[in-house]
Design a protein around this motif. Structure first.
Motif, PDB file in Angstrom:
ATOM      1  N   LEU A  98       0.900  -1.107   0.020  1.00 36.09           N
ATOM      2  CA  LEU A  98       0.210  -0.162   0.547  1.00 36.09           C
ATOM      3  C   LEU A  98       0.937   1.056  -0.475  1.00 36.09           C
ATOM      4  O   LEU A  98       1.680   1.406   1.371  1.00 36.09           O
ATOM      5  N   LYS A  99       0.747   1.833  -1.313  1.00 36.22           N
ATOM      6  CA  LYS A  99       1.438   3.165  -1.508  1.00 36.22           C
ATOM      7  C   LYS A  99       0.851   4.673  -0.764  1.00 36.22           C
ATOM      8  O   LYS A  99      -0.641   4.474  -1.287  1.00 36.22           O
ATOM      9  N   LEU A 100       1.523   5.684   0.296  1.00 36.28           N
ATOM     10  CA  LEU A 100       0.482   6.582   0.607  1.00 36.28           C
ATOM     11  C   LEU A 100       1.915   7.508   0.388  1.00 36.28           C
ATOM     12  O   LEU A 100       2.732   8.097  -0.455  1.00 36.28           O
ATOM     13  N   LYS A 101       0.764   8.549  -0.150  1.00 38.86           N
ATOM     14  CA  LYS A 101       1.278  10.027  -0.090  1.00 38.86           C
ATOM     15  C   LYS A 101       1.973  11.094   1.026  1.00 38.86           C
ATOM     16  O   LYS A 101       3.029  11.424   0.426  1.00 38.86           O
ATOM     17  N   ASN A 102       1.464  10.474   1.913  1.00 37.39           N
ATOM     18  CA  ASN A 102       2.835  10.953   2.715  1.00 37.39           C
ATOM     19  C   ASN A 102       2.107   9.768   4.518  1.00 37.39           C
ATOM     20  O   ASN A 102       1.071   9.295   3.959  1.00 37.39           O
ATOM     21  N   PRO A 103       2.984   9.851   5.120  1.00 41.28           N
ATOM     22  CA  PRO A 103       2.661   8.959   6.357  1.00 41.28           C
ATOM     23  C   PRO A 103       1.519   8.928   7.259  1.00 41.28           C
ATOM     24  O   PRO A 103       1.559   8.860   8.344  1.00 41.28           O
ATOM     25  N   VAL A 104       0.725   9.929   6.362  1.00 38.26           N
ATOM     26  CA  VAL A 104      -0.251  10.737   8.007  1.00 38.26           C
ATOM     27  C   VAL A 104      -2.059  10.352   7.516  1.00 38.26           C
ATOM     28  O   VAL A 104      -2.496  10.693   6.900  1.00 38.26           O
ATOM     29  N   MET A 105      -2.049   9.610   8.860  1.00 36.33           N
ATOM     30  CA  MET A 105      -4.026   9.212   8.632  1.00 36.33           C
ATOM     31  C   MET A 105      -4.541   9.372   9.421  1.00 36.33           C
ATOM     32  O   MET A 105      -3.676  10.188  10.552  1.00 36.33           O
ATOM     33  N   VAL A 106      -5.888   9.126   9.918  1.00 38.85           N
ATOM     34  CA  VAL A 106      -6.680   9.618  10.773  1.00 38.85           C
ATOM     35  C   VAL A 106      -7.050   8.544  11.314  1.00 38.85           C
ATOM     36  O   VAL A 106      -7.625   7.116  10.103  1.00 38.85           O
ATOM     37  N   ALA A 107      -7.343   7.943  11.968  1.00 42.94           N
ATOM     38  CA  ALA A 107      -7.134   6.589  13.540  1.00 42.94           C
ATOM     39  C   ALA A 107      -9.242   6.029  13.075  1.00 42.94           C
ATOM     40  O   ALA A 107      -9.848   7.470  12.804  1.00 42.94           O
ATOM     41  N   LEU A 121      -9.698  17.306   2.824  1.00 43.53           N
ATOM     42  CA  LEU A 121      -9.263  15.200   3.535  1.00 43.53           C
ATOM     43  C   LEU A 121      -8.300  14.712   1.921  1.00 43.53           C
ATOM     44  O   LEU A 121      -7.585  13.915   1.980  1.00 43.53           O
ATOM     45  N   ASN A 122      -8.588  15.467   0.183  1.00 45.32           N
ATOM     46  CA  ASN A 122      -7.513  15.075  -0.420  1.00 45.32           C
ATOM     47  C   ASN A 122      -6.157  14.767  -0.191  1.00 45.32           C
ATOM     48  O   ASN A 122      -4.778  14.335  -0.606  1.00 45.32           O
ATOM     49  N   GLU A 123      -5.908  15.979   0.860  1.00 44.52           N
ATOM     50  CA  GLU A 123      -4.074  15.630   1.523  1.00 44.52           C
ATOM     51  C   GLU A 123      -3.631  14.402   2.667  1.00 44.52           C
ATOM     52  O   GLU A 123      -2.717  14.419   2.970  1.00 44.52           O
ATOM     53  N   LEU A 124      -4.857  14.380   2.869  1.00 40.67           N
ATOM     54  CA  LEU A 124      -4.445  12.989   3.887  1.00 40.67           C
ATOM     55  C   LEU A 124      -3.783  11.570   3.886  1.00 40.67           C
ATOM     56  O   LEU A 124      -4.154  11.587   2.500  1.00 40.67           O
ATOM     57  N   GLY A 125      -2.677  11.394   3.665  1.00 41.02           N
ATOM     58  CA  GLY A 125      -2.140  10.019   3.388  1.00 41.02           C
ATOM     59  C   GLY A 125      -3.382   8.744   3.273  1.00 41.02           C
ATOM     60  O   GLY A 125      -3.643   8.060   2.676  1.00 41.02           O
ATOM     61  N   ALA A 126      -4.341   8.881   4.238  1.00 39.61           N
ATOM     62  CA  ALA A 126      -5.251   8.062   4.610  1.00 39.61           C
ATOM     63  C   ALA A 126      -6.787   8.146   5.079  1.00 39.61           C
ATOM     64  O   ALA A 126      -6.121   8.793   6.520  1.00 39.61           O
ATOM     65  N   ASP A 129      -8.894  12.200  -3.134  1.00 43.26           N
ATOM     66  CA  ASP A 129      -7.744  10.843  -3.593  1.00 43.26           C
ATOM     67  C   ASP A 129      -6.407  11.240  -2.665  1.00 43.26           C
ATOM     68  O   ASP A 129      -5.673  11.385  -2.224  1.00 43.26           O
ATOM     69  N   THR A 130      -6.884   9.934  -1.856  1.00 40.54           N
ATOM     70  CA  THR A 130      -6.642   9.808  -0.664  1.00 40.54           C
ATOM     71  C   THR A 130      -6.995   8.314  -0.305  1.00 40.54           C
ATOM     72  O   THR A 130      -7.669   8.166  -0.877  1.00 40.54           O
TER      73      THR A 130
END
Lengths: 304, 256
Positions: free
Chosen positions: A11-20, A36-41, A93-94
């Motif tokens: 799983l490739k993420l654009k950045n490592p920051v997710m919301v739990a 929401l598009n800015e979030l990694g996941a 786009d997340t």
């Protein structure tokens, strides 16, 4: 942005920051406050087979630097999630990570199977919610054989990368993490909330009907960090770190300790901008410290 | 719903431990409806983790006014905020009062009257008919909003626990007297106040067959409908979110 991209196994993420999971609903509410598009996941609120009523009130209790919760997995259930909530998230786009929770091994199987044909990026298998009944002996994630069985079946049935979400309420979290790795999990999410309680002094009764509730927030950050350290030592698959992350420094501590990605939980309640602020902070951090790729920082802990 | 750092225009003690906070934010003020609330971060750090949800008392141009009572650590912290400082606010939030034309009685207990004052002004502006307002307070020192409500043309009746002003007794008893003895039969009742007051009032409204809306208070997690922390039991057996499905509910929707 590319310097922030990370890989959680396949799983490739654009950045490592997710919301739990459980702190962000299905994204709709927060979309009015952040992009929401800015979030990694985004990890969804855990879905159960049938809609779930949740626990009686009270469900929340604020402590110093922390929050006790006993929501009891109130959610819309699989069918409504697939029909109404998932299509909404797919517009962004997340990465969308769907969290599932079952009351039995068979329910996890049915959920994984039913979600197989849906479009999303990974399955988080929540075997660690402290606010619902799992087995007579405790949580699924407190039993290595049950953890293995649930994760193994979810991997086989879902055809999606599987993330196992573990409980910190166990002597050796490494044993459970290893069982999940062996079962085919692509990552371990560390950790769910810590068992805790509160008392009403006027009545001498526990605040929560279940007595136990789950503690999250800055109060648990050092403990969560140590759980990440323990899991990182036990397994080779990536670790997703969470527990009281409120700012860039908290995120860096988890990443250096070994988390390939991190998730903001109760921080979303305190300030919905925290995930975005951390992403911006990480960009500046790698630039200022001349780190080409953030992933070079993962597990760079100097514990010698 | 917006998130913004709002400038504190004014902040002062009204009486006993009630405060008035005035915030500046044009877009929030233009969107705010009676019964909605603001979710306010009361300190910069994280010792006191959660925001505090407080009802909007009044909108004046680009100013949002709040009246709150110091009841715990959060409101104690908020009371220390000084004019000209900036505080982080999310709002306006929640589902407010449903505006209905006709004769309305507003029943407020304690700080509950704060959000009803916004409703009274809105009803007056929209339908050119000022509602009857019943205010319950512990004593005359704690009485809020009565002069301002009279100024916009409302008939204001007061009930105090100690009899120091108006009717000696509970505001719900005053309500019962008005409806039963004086046959003041309204089309709609709007209420905000302590839970025992709301319970009694809902019972009376059922008895007199008057539709009733209640504004509820609950500890909130996210305040925007995501966390399922601030629920109230609905009459269909489901749990409703006070922050998003409410805080104002039709009395028939909820089990109090």
């Amino acid at each position: 942005m590319d310097g922030l991209s990370v890989k959680i196994s396949s799983l490739k993420l654009k950045n490592p920051v997710m919301v739990a999971s459980g702190t962000f609903g299905y994204g709709e509410e927060y979309a009015q406050l952040i992009d929401l598009n800015e979030l990694g996941a985004i990890v969804t609120k855990s879905i159960t087979l049938k809609p779930r009523l949740g626990n009686p009130q009270p469900r929340l209790w604020e402590t110093q630097g922390g929050l006790l919760n006993s929501i009891g997995l109130q959610n819309v259930g699989l069918a409504t999630f697939v029909d109404e909530k998932l299509p909404y998230l797919q517009k962004y786009d997340t990465r969308v990570i769907v969290s599932i929770a079952g009351e039995s091994v068979s329910e996890y199987c049915q959920l994984a199977q039913a979600l197989k044909k849906e479009t999303f990026d990974a399955l988080e298998v929540n075997i660690s919610c402290p606010n619902v009944q799992h087995t007579k002996k405790g949580l699924f994630a407190q039993d290595k054989d049950l953890s293995y069985e649930i994760i193994r079946k979810a991997v086989r049935l879902s055809h999606k990368p599987v993330i196992a979400k573990l409980t910190p309420n166990i002597t050796d979290i490494g044993i459970i993490a290893k069982a999940c790795e062996k079962a085919g999990a692509e990552a371990i999410a560390v950790v769910n909330t810590f068992n805790a309680m509160a008392i009403d002094l006027k009545t001498k009764k526990p605040v929560f009907k279940n007595i136990v509730a789950g503690l999250c927030g800055p109060a648990i950050k050092p403990q969560a960090l140590y759980k990440v350290y323990e899991v990182k030592k036990a397994v080779k698959i990536p670790v997703i770190g969470m527990g009281g992350i409120m700012n860039l420094n908290d995120a860096l501590e988890f990443i250096i300790t070994g988390a390939s990605a991190i998730a903001v939980g109760v921080g979303n309640f305190v300030d919905p901008k925290i995930p975005i602020n951390i992403i911006k902070g990480l960009q500046h951090y790698i630039k200022d410290n001349k780190i080409g790729q953030l992933k070079q920082l993962v597990g760079s802990l100097d514990a010698k | 719903m917006l998130q913004a750092k709002c400038r504190v225009v004014a902040h002062h003690l009204l009486c006993s431990n009630y405060y008035k906070l005035v915030l500046q934010n044009r877009s929030m003020a233009s969107k705010a409806k009676p019964g909605q609330f603001l979710n306010i971060k009361v300190e910069k750090g994280f010792d006191l983790l959660l925001r505090r949800p407080l009802s909007i008392h009044q909108i004046k141009d680009s100013h949002l006014e709040i009246i709150y009572k110091v009841v715990g650590r959060g409101t104690e912290k908020l009371a220390q905020v000084k004019a000209q400082e900036k505080i982080d606010v999310i709002g306006p939030l929640g589902h407010g009062y449903a505006l209905t034309e006709g004769k309305a009685i507003l029943v407020g207990g304690g700080t509950g009257i704060a959000s009803l004052a916004f409703l009274a002004a809105t009803l007056k502006n929209k339908y050119n008919q000022a509602p009857i307002v019943l205010i319950g307070a512990r004593n005359k020192e704690d009485l809020l909003c009565s002069e301002a409500l009279e100024k916009i043309g409302c008939t204001v009746k007061v009930a105090t626990d100690d009899g120091s002003q108006g009717f000696h007794g509970l505001v719900t008893e005053l309500f019962r007297e008005m409806v039963a003895i004086f046959s003041t039969h309204p089309n709609m009742v709007y209420a905000c106040g302590p839970l025992p007051m709301l319970r009694e009032l809902v019972k009376l409204c059922r008895h007199f067959r008057i539709p009733c809306e209640v504004s509820l208070e609950e500890h909130m997690g996210c305040g925007i409908g995501a966390c399922m922390g601030c629920v109230v039991k609905g009459t269909k057996g489901e749990y409703l979110r006070v922050c998003k499905d409410g805080p104002v509910f039709n009395a028939n929707e909820v089990v109090l």
